[in-house]
Design a protein around this motif. Structure first.
Motif, PDB file in Angstrom:
ATOM      1  N   THR A   1       0.843  -1.204   0.000  1.00 43.92           N
ATOM      2  CA  THR A   1       0.000   0.000   0.000  1.00 43.92           C
ATOM      3  C   THR A   1       0.876   1.252   0.000  1.00 43.92           C
ATOM      4  O   THR A   1       0.558   2.238  -0.658  1.00 43.92           O
ATOM      5  CB  THR A   1      -0.949   0.029   1.214  1.00 43.92           C
ATOM      6  N   GLU A   2       1.995   1.218   0.717  1.00 47.55           N
ATOM      7  CA  GLU A   2       2.891   2.377   0.738  1.00 47.55           C
ATOM      8  C   GLU A   2       3.490   2.627  -0.642  1.00 47.55           C
ATOM      9  O   GLU A   2       3.527   3.752  -1.118  1.00 47.55           O
ATOM     10  CB  GLU A   2       4.033   2.148   1.744  1.00 47.55           C
TER      11      GLU A   2
ATOM     12  N   ALA B   1       0.904   4.008  -2.958  1.00 48.53           N
ATOM     13  CA  ALA B   1       0.561   5.377  -2.577  1.00 48.53           C
ATOM     14  C   ALA B   1       1.606   6.366  -3.085  1.00 48.53           C
ATOM     15  O   ALA B   1       1.310   7.533  -3.329  1.00 48.53           O
ATOM     16  CB  ALA B   1       0.431   5.478  -1.056  1.00 48.53           C
TER      17      ALA B   1
END
Lengths: 585, 232
Positions: free
Chosen positions: A535-536, A539
């Motif tokens: 997810t990082e 993002a």
């Protein structure tokens, strides 16, 4: 002597009877629990998506059934383009991946290239989609490695050219990013299928009848392989139509593919958008269902035409060009992932790197050191969620298979469909609904809920990886052990499990890799509270800081790799003095 | 089983119930009868079963072991030393089996394979070790306990497999074409070894084979199963 042993037996009988009766009770429920864990969230999620799509979501004040969400959805500017993008990505990716796989296997079966392809598979499969997409982006961007390698001597470019390669409006970059990952997946499935149909001898028969290797394979083997890989093909189609992480990195942004648009709405502070997002998710489900239906019709047409082609008798003896092309394309697939990943490493350690230099002017640890503090938490979350989901999946998978062995149940085609259901249902189509459902029962945003969401996707892969070695394992070892006096539990723990340690650990590594790669389940079910390396990394995509992206994408790749290293290293260490264990039995 | 000294040869006294008895066995597949059989194997003798594939040889062995495939419908009883074992799970029957492959567990040492078979009633570790060493010397394999089975020759592995099954103190021995993968010289040697050990221990032996030579060497009764008519 006989009476003495008789006595000994009557003393033992109650115990063995008790064991025989008690254990099966737990074990017998494992398949039901497994189905519940896999299909429960999927079903709950679909219902939780359907209701808000028609205006019913009490938590947000939606009580009345209405078509308003649909009106809002269809009033969205650019919706048509989003849908078109999703559908074309699905069909193009699936068709090209399948064609490529057929060509590669047709050209390489029975040759040295086949072994090479086989060896390259596992590392390719363990790379998460997002990491591969970033790698590809770094490779093909106007300022990427390919352009740098050719500049300025061949292209004359002193600055990155102003051409749209990434995020191109037709979605070509996204399709390429998907193909390089779906080809290894379908290759693996095809190779598993080859073993079941005695493909080697079929090929030899075709060759002896005067067919060229490629045409002979396509005519003699492929028609029998395809039914075996049909479900994986549908999974690829569904996935390519609804992928989010790869799309965020490589797809156009205005308008984006449908699934990305829906995620945007779901993350919007304006909660009212959730109704139309739900309607969109239902639309996504319908699109995938429709696409699979169309693909099925296509299968029938191709089978008709194919039969005529097969019976026509053309031998295709001059197929050197086709074989060369297959090698080239397979190499391109492998290289684009491999070089892309090397690119990630280079960027994460790059100091100043001016265009069009092929390598950075200087190397530095600065990016890693600056990120060190914020890296720890996502890594811990990734590992704990991954280990938990994989552990549960392993327990359930082994339980199901042991159940088959002990009670003589035969797997059916229907059960295989059930296994693929979570993989064929688009994630966006039920994850938001699942989140709504979990909120309703008040367990959303918890670590356990994230593990459960991962489990839905980890379990099918773990099961698929376990099933073949488990079912083909020589049962006579178990019979021998039983006749030596070992009960079913002892046979499992001391014979079957140790002998199958390599495939069991490989299945675990695959499960862990699947969990590490999950983007949407972590994002939606964790409601943003649980950051993983994936997810990082995703993002960071819009920010475009390549050095930081390199760091996260590298971690994304390193964690599954570590899992595979353990799966290979641990048995090698444990059985270093057992030559019979070096090859999986 | 604690009361019986394990290696002592059993009485071959003509106890009417002694040995392995298969009574009124009827095996059918999809309503078609495969075989009907009543036979008794007395301690220390070998009964050989021959017949073409599909005649129900393997199903017969599976029935005696307690591992009948649920696809078959099976009636009949199996008695071991007069005790009805028909309803018992395989691990409680004390019926040992040797297959054509040695099936030594590849993750265990030679000694580990033997320890796996040795009953738990022999609890003392030194005693277990001694029993294993003794059994290995009997098979001309003294000092092999710590070896990796994969490093043994075919003949050695076959002997370890036999020693393993004998250490589990079976009351009957089943042989499923146990010599068919060994080459001619080794085959005769190992066959004699197996029959001699079985005779010494007074074990009833039920052997399934394709090879007439095996059957003649066994020296016992031969049962020939016919192929079911509609299978040919």
């Amino acid at each position: 002597m006989a009476p003495a042993s008789e006595e000994a037996y009557s003393a033992r009988r109650p115990l063995s009877l008790r064991l025989a009766l008690r254990h099966p009770r737990i074990l017998r429920h494992v398949p039901a629990i497994t189905l519940l864990v896999m299909l429960g969230p999927t079903a709950a999620g679909v219902v939780g998506t359907l209701l808000p799509a028609f205006g019913y979501l009490p938590a947000l004040g939606g009580y009345a059934v209405s078509l308003e969400p649909w009106r809002a959805l269809f009033a969205t500017p650019g919706l048509g383009s989003s849908v078109r993008l999703s559908v074309s990505a699905g069909f193009v990716t699936t068709f090209l991946s399948l064609a490529l796989v057929a060509l590669i296997v047709a050209a390489s079966q029975g040759t040295r290239m086949f072994a090479l392809v086989q060896r390259a598979l596992s590392p390719l499969l363990s790379v998460p989609h997002a990491a591969a997409a970033f790698g590809l982006a770094f490779l093909i961007a106007p300022s990427g490695w390919i352009a740098r390698a050719l500049s300025p001597w061949a292209t004359g470019w002193e600055t990155p050219p102003d051409v749209v390669i990434l995020n191109d409006p037709a979605g070509l970059a996204m399709m390429a990013g998907l193909i390089v990952k779906e080809v290894p997946f379908l290759l693996l499935m095809t190779m598993a299928a080859l073993g079941q149909i005695d493909a080697r001898r079929s090929r030899q028969v075709a060759l002896s009848l005067g067919y060229g290797p490629v045409v002979g394979w396509l005519k003699g083997v492929f028609p029998r392989v395809y039914p075996q890989i049909r479900l994986p093909v549908y999974a690829v189609l569904a996935y390519s139509m609804s992928v989010v992480d790869v799309a965020i990195i490589l797809a156009p942004t205005t308008p984006p593919p449908l699934a990305v648009l829906l995620v945007r709405w779901l993350n919007d502070p304006d909660l009212a958008l959730r109704f139309q997002a739900s309607a969109g998710a239902v639309l996504q489900l319908l699109l995938v269902a429709g696409a699979i239906g169309i693909w099925r019709l296509g299968e029938i047409v191709v089978a008709r035409l194919g039969r005529r082609w097969i019976e026509g008798g053309s031998r295709g003896r001059r197929d050197r060009a086709a074989r060369g092309l297959a090698g080239l394309l397979a190499g391109a697939c492998f290289l684009s992932v491999a070089l892309g990943l090397v690119g990630l490493v280079v960027w994460s350690f790059a100091g100043l790197w001016s265009y069009p230099d092929t390598l950075p002017d200087n190397w530095t640890l600065r990016t890693w050191m600056r990120q060190a503090d914020s890296l720890l938490a996502p890594v811990i979350t990734t590992v704990t969620v991954g280990v938990a989901a994989t552990g549960i999946a392993l327990l359930l998978g082994l339980g199901c298979l042991e159940n088959e062995v002990r009670f003589g149940q035969r797997p059916t085609t229907k059960s295989l469909w059930l296994l693929y259901l979570p993989l064929i249902t688009p994630q966006i189509g039920f994850l938001f609904g699942l989140q709504t459902f979990l909120t309703a029962i008040d367990v959303d945003r918890s670590w356990g809920a994230v593990v459960l969401a991962h489990l839905v996707f980890v379990l099918p892969y773990v099961f698929l990886a376990l099933a073949d070695p488990y079912r083909t394992w020589d049962r006579r070892y178990a019979i021998t052990a039983q006749c030596l006096g070992a009960g079913p539990d002892r046979v499992f723990w001391t014979v079957r499990l140790p002998m199958l340690l390599i495939p069991v650990l490989t299945a675990a590594a695959i499960g862990f890799a699947v969990s590490v790669g999950q983007y949407l389940p972590t994002l939606l079910i964790g409601a943003g509270r649980f950051a993983t390396v994936t997810t990082e990394a995703v993002a960071l995509a819009s920010g475009g800081d390549r050095r930081v992206i390199g760091v996260y994408a590298l971690l994304q790749m390193a964690l599954p790799f570590l899992g595979f290293a353990l799966a290979v290293g641990l048995p090698a260490l444990l059985f270093r003095r057992r030559k019979g264990m070096t090859h999986a039995p | 089983m604690t009361t019986r000294p394990a290696t002592a040869p059993r009485d071959i006294a003509p106890d009417p119930g002694a040995g392995l008895a298969v009574e009124n066995l009827r095996i059918a597949l999809h309503g078609r009868e495969l075989l009907r059989l009543t036979t008794r194997v007395t301690p220390g003798t070998v009964v050989t079963v021959m017949g073409p594939s599909g005649s129900g040889k393997s199903t017969l062995l599976a029935f005696v072991m307690g591992l009948t495939d649920p696809a078959f419908s099976v009636q009949g009883r199996v008695l071991l030393d007069g005790r009805n074992i028909t309803g018992l799970p395989p691990q409680a029957r004390r019926v040992g089996i040797l297959f054509q492959d040695d099936l030594l567990f590849p993750h265990l040492s030679v000694g580990g394979n033997l320890a796996f078979a040795l009953p738990r009633a022999i609890a003392d570790r030194r005693e277990r070790r001694t029993r294993i060493e003794e059994a290995l010397s009997l098979a001309d394999l003294a000092g092999f306990a710590d070896r990796d089975p994969a490093t043994l020759s075919g003949g050695q592995r076959a002997r370890v497999a036999l020693v393993r099954v004998l250490l589990s103190e079976p009351l009957a021995l089943l042989l499923d074409e146990p010599f068919s993968k060994l080459d001619a010289g080794l085959r005769r040697q190992f066959r004699e070894f197996v029959f001699a050990r079985a005779r010494d221990q007074g074990l009833p032996v039920l052997m399934v084979t394709h090879d007439r030579e095996d059957a003649e060497a066994a020296g016992g009764p031969i049962i020939t199963l016919g192929a079911p008519a509609d299978w040919e």
